[in-house]
Design a protein around this motif. Structure first.
Motif, PDB file in Angstrom:
ATOM      1  N   ARG A   8       0.819  -1.225   0.000  1.00  0.00           N
ATOM      2  CA  ARG A   8       0.000   0.000   0.000  1.00  0.00           C
ATOM      3  C   ARG A   8       0.850   1.270   0.000  1.00  0.00           C
ATOM      4  NH1 ARG A   8      -3.031  -3.536   3.274  1.00  0.00           N
ATOM      5  NH2 ARG A   8      -5.131  -3.917   2.465  1.00  0.00           N
ATOM      6  N   GLU A   9       2.050   1.186  -0.524  1.00  0.00           N
ATOM      7  CA  GLU A   9       2.883   2.373  -0.643  1.00  0.00           C
ATOM      8  C   GLU A   9       2.545   3.126  -1.927  1.00  0.00           C
ATOM      9  OE1 GLU A   9       6.984   1.327  -0.407  1.00  0.00           O
ATOM     10  OE2 GLU A   9       6.730   0.119   1.418  1.00  0.00           O
ATOM     11  N   ALA A  14      -0.581  -5.374 -11.449  1.00  0.00           N
ATOM     12  CA  ALA A  14      -1.953  -4.975 -11.769  1.00  0.00           C
ATOM     13  C   ALA A  14      -2.915  -5.427 -10.675  1.00  0.00           C
ATOM     14  CB  ALA A  14      -2.363  -5.551 -13.120  1.00  0.00           C
ATOM     15  N   MET A  15      -2.709  -6.625 -10.136  1.00  0.00           N
ATOM     16  CA  MET A  15      -3.570  -7.094  -9.057  1.00  0.00           C
ATOM     17  C   MET A  15      -3.367  -6.253  -7.800  1.00  0.00           C
ATOM     18  SD  MET A  15      -5.982  -9.133  -8.226  1.00  0.00           S
ATOM     19  CE  MET A  15      -5.981 -10.441  -9.472  1.00  0.00           C
ATOM     20  N   ALA A  16      -2.136  -5.881  -7.519  1.00  0.00           N
ATOM     21  CA  ALA A  16      -1.872  -5.028  -6.352  1.00  0.00           C
ATOM     22  C   ALA A  16      -2.536  -3.663  -6.525  1.00  0.00           C
ATOM     23  CB  ALA A  16      -0.365  -4.876  -6.157  1.00  0.00           C
ATOM     24  N   ILE A  17      -2.525  -3.131  -7.740  1.00  0.00           N
ATOM     25  CA  ILE A  17      -3.199  -1.856  -8.005  1.00  0.00           C
ATOM     26  C   ILE A  17      -4.706  -2.020  -7.861  1.00  0.00           C
ATOM     27  CG2 ILE A  17      -3.706  -0.158  -9.809  1.00  0.00           C
ATOM     28  CD1 ILE A  17      -0.821  -0.648 -10.853  1.00  0.00           C
ATOM     29  N   LEU A  18      -5.245  -3.134  -8.365  1.00  0.00           N
ATOM     30  CA  LEU A  18      -6.685  -3.396  -8.217  1.00  0.00           C
ATOM     31  C   LEU A  18      -7.088  -3.409  -6.747  1.00  0.00           C
ATOM     32  CD1 LEU A  18      -9.480  -4.412  -9.399  1.00  0.00           C
ATOM     33  CD2 LEU A  18      -8.596  -6.714  -8.990  1.00  0.00           C
ATOM     34  N   LEU A  19      -6.285  -4.060  -5.914  1.00  0.00           N
ATOM     35  CA  LEU A  19      -6.633  -4.242  -4.500  1.00  0.00           C
ATOM     36  C   LEU A  19      -6.345  -2.995  -3.662  1.00  0.00           C
ATOM     37  CD1 LEU A  19      -5.299  -7.887  -3.991  1.00  0.00           C
ATOM     38  CD2 LEU A  19      -7.676  -7.165  -4.320  1.00  0.00           C
ATOM     39  N   ASN A  20      -5.294  -2.268  -3.982  1.00  0.00           N
ATOM     40  CA  ASN A  20      -4.860  -1.167  -3.121  1.00  0.00           C
ATOM     41  C   ASN A  20      -5.002   0.215  -3.735  1.00  0.00           C
ATOM     42  OD1 ASN A  20      -4.138  -2.999  -1.078  1.00  0.00           O
ATOM     43  ND2 ASN A  20      -2.153  -3.383  -2.058  1.00  0.00           N
ATOM     44  N   GLY A  21      -5.315   0.283  -5.011  1.00  0.00           N
ATOM     45  CA  GLY A  21      -5.617   1.561  -5.638  1.00  0.00           C
ATOM     46  C   GLY A  21      -4.391   2.411  -5.919  1.00  0.00           C
TER      47      GLY A  21
END
Length: 425
Positions: free
Chosen positions: A14-15, A43-50
């Protein structure tokens, strides 16, 4: 030294990604130095954490910088564009581009093909005999100067990172990420080099964003991106819970668009066309009355010139399906449900759409709605027509429509307003 793993870990934890990390990872992925599985994890990390607005703006800039900008010369008119997030029966680009051109602006509309239940503008226009989608930059510029409107395929040098990333998102369950949707759309539109952009952001069963809240979030993100990049951007929130107009399918939608350009057509198609034209003309600084121009039929000659300039014959008969089957009302009552997704899936199964980008479509396939939400019908009355060149596809289309078009006793059903809020910088 930046590495793909470091970037993935940062967003996983979440940084906020730095500008340098974003620039590096987009460029490295485009040239093949970051593996698909690594970009899929990011991409999955962006989906989950914005992403925050600054990250999204920088991500968009990096995707723009992965290719070339469309350097259009001065064509003597302000350049203004429109983008829709897609829906069922959404043929608005077809009458809108010549209408705005008839009012004095230039419309460089770079469009795409359909996938799944949402139709593609190029698929619709390719049902016109002779019409071609692929144009050179010189041809685009000449047509804008001479006609005022062009609808064509995007060039391969425009935001190549987006094409590569979109294909990956499609197979990794990350299409729904609002930061990635917003940057995908806006990277291509900013790279086009227009002076203003109007976004038609839809919500409802037939739209990508199912709720008004999701649509508003996406619209706000795209307006923010446009503003950050110096592109005057307006977003109009519109409903896609029922199909737009009465025609869903390629040649069927072209025919309905011609009706609109001749001063007729379904009221909802006319209304949305005029509303978006008003917003586009406002961004272009042009004082004109698009409702009056459309009703007079004055935009139709621009349509003819636009089609002819791209090799099409605007007077040629459109393709007609070899098989047409009616769906009839089982009882008397009122149309209480006409679900956009159900109708879109039916048209897709009849051959109007494709499951993969490389698949072909049938020009004449689709659904023609004979009644609308709230209409009173008699038992046995035809509700819609199924058009296809492959009769074996009809059972699948009927299955898609099961529960999608429903006759009820009444009262008249409620539906959301066609036009919602408008978002500006």
């Amino acid at each position: 030294m930046i590495s793909a793993v470091d970037v993935i870990r940062a967003k996983r934890d979440r940084e906020r990604l730095t500008d340098e990390q974003i620039d590096w990872v987009v460029a490295a992925y485009t040239r093949g130095d970051v593996a698909d599985e690594q970009m899929a994890a990011l991409a999955m990390a962006i989906l989950l954490n914005g992403m925050d607005p600054g990250e999204v703006a920088r991500w968009t800039a990096a995707m723009i910088d992965s290719g070339e900008r469309l350097a259009l010369p001065d064509v003597g008119r302000p350049l203004v564009d429109k983008h829709s997030t897609g829906g069922v029966g959404d043929k608005i680009t077809l009458p809108l581009a010549p209408l705005v051109a008839a009012c004095g602006a230039a419309v460089p509309q770079l469009s795409g093909r359909g996938l799944g239940h949402t139709g593609g503008t190029l698929d619709k226009l390719e049902s016109i005999p002779g019409w071609r989608a692929e144009l050179s930059l010189d041809e685009i510029a000449a047509q804008l100067a001479d006609v005022g409107a062009v609808i064509c395929a995007t060039t391969p040098t425009l935001a190549p990172a987006d094409r590569k990333l979109y294909a990956l998102r499609d197979v990794t369950g990350t299409v729904e990420s609002i930061p990635l949707i917003a940057s995908s759309i806006m990277s291509k539109k900013i790279a086009e080099g227009t002076d203003g952009l109007v976004l038609d952001v839809k919500s409802g069963s037939g739209a990508f964003m199912k709720t008004a809240e999701q649509a508003r979030e996406l619209a706000a993100a795209m307006v923010d991106i446009g503003t950050a990049h110096g592109l005057r951007t307006t977003a109009v929130l519109t409903d896609m819970s029922v199909p737009l107009g009465r025609a869903v399918g390629n040649a069927l939608e072209v025919a309905e668009s011609v009706e609109v350009l001749r001063g007729g057509g379904p009221p909802d198609v006319v209304t949305l066309t005029v509303v978006l034209a008003e917003e586009m003309l406002a961004l272009a600084g042009i004082d004109a009355d698009p409702a009056k121009v459309l009703a007079s039929g004055a935009a139709y000659p621009v349509w003819e010139a636009m089609i002819a300039a791209q090799g099409g014959d605007p007077s040629a008969p459109l393709p007609v399906a070899t098989h047409v089957e009616e769906l009839r009302a089982e009882r008397a009552g009122m149309i209480g449900r006409c679900d956009a997704l159900a109708v879109g899936l039916a048209a897709w199964r009849l051959g109007a759409g494709r499951a993969r980008k490389e698949h072909a479509v049938q020009a004449a396939a689709g659904v023609r709605l004979l009644v609308g939400l709230g209409d009173t019908v008699e038992a046995g009355q035809p509700l819609l027509e199924l058009h296809t060149d492959t009769p074996d596809a009809v059972p699948g289309a009927l299955a898609a429509l099961d529960g999608g078009v429903v006759v009820v006793d009444g009262p008249a059903p409620w539906r959301p307003a066609l036009i919602g809020d408008t978002l500006r910088p």
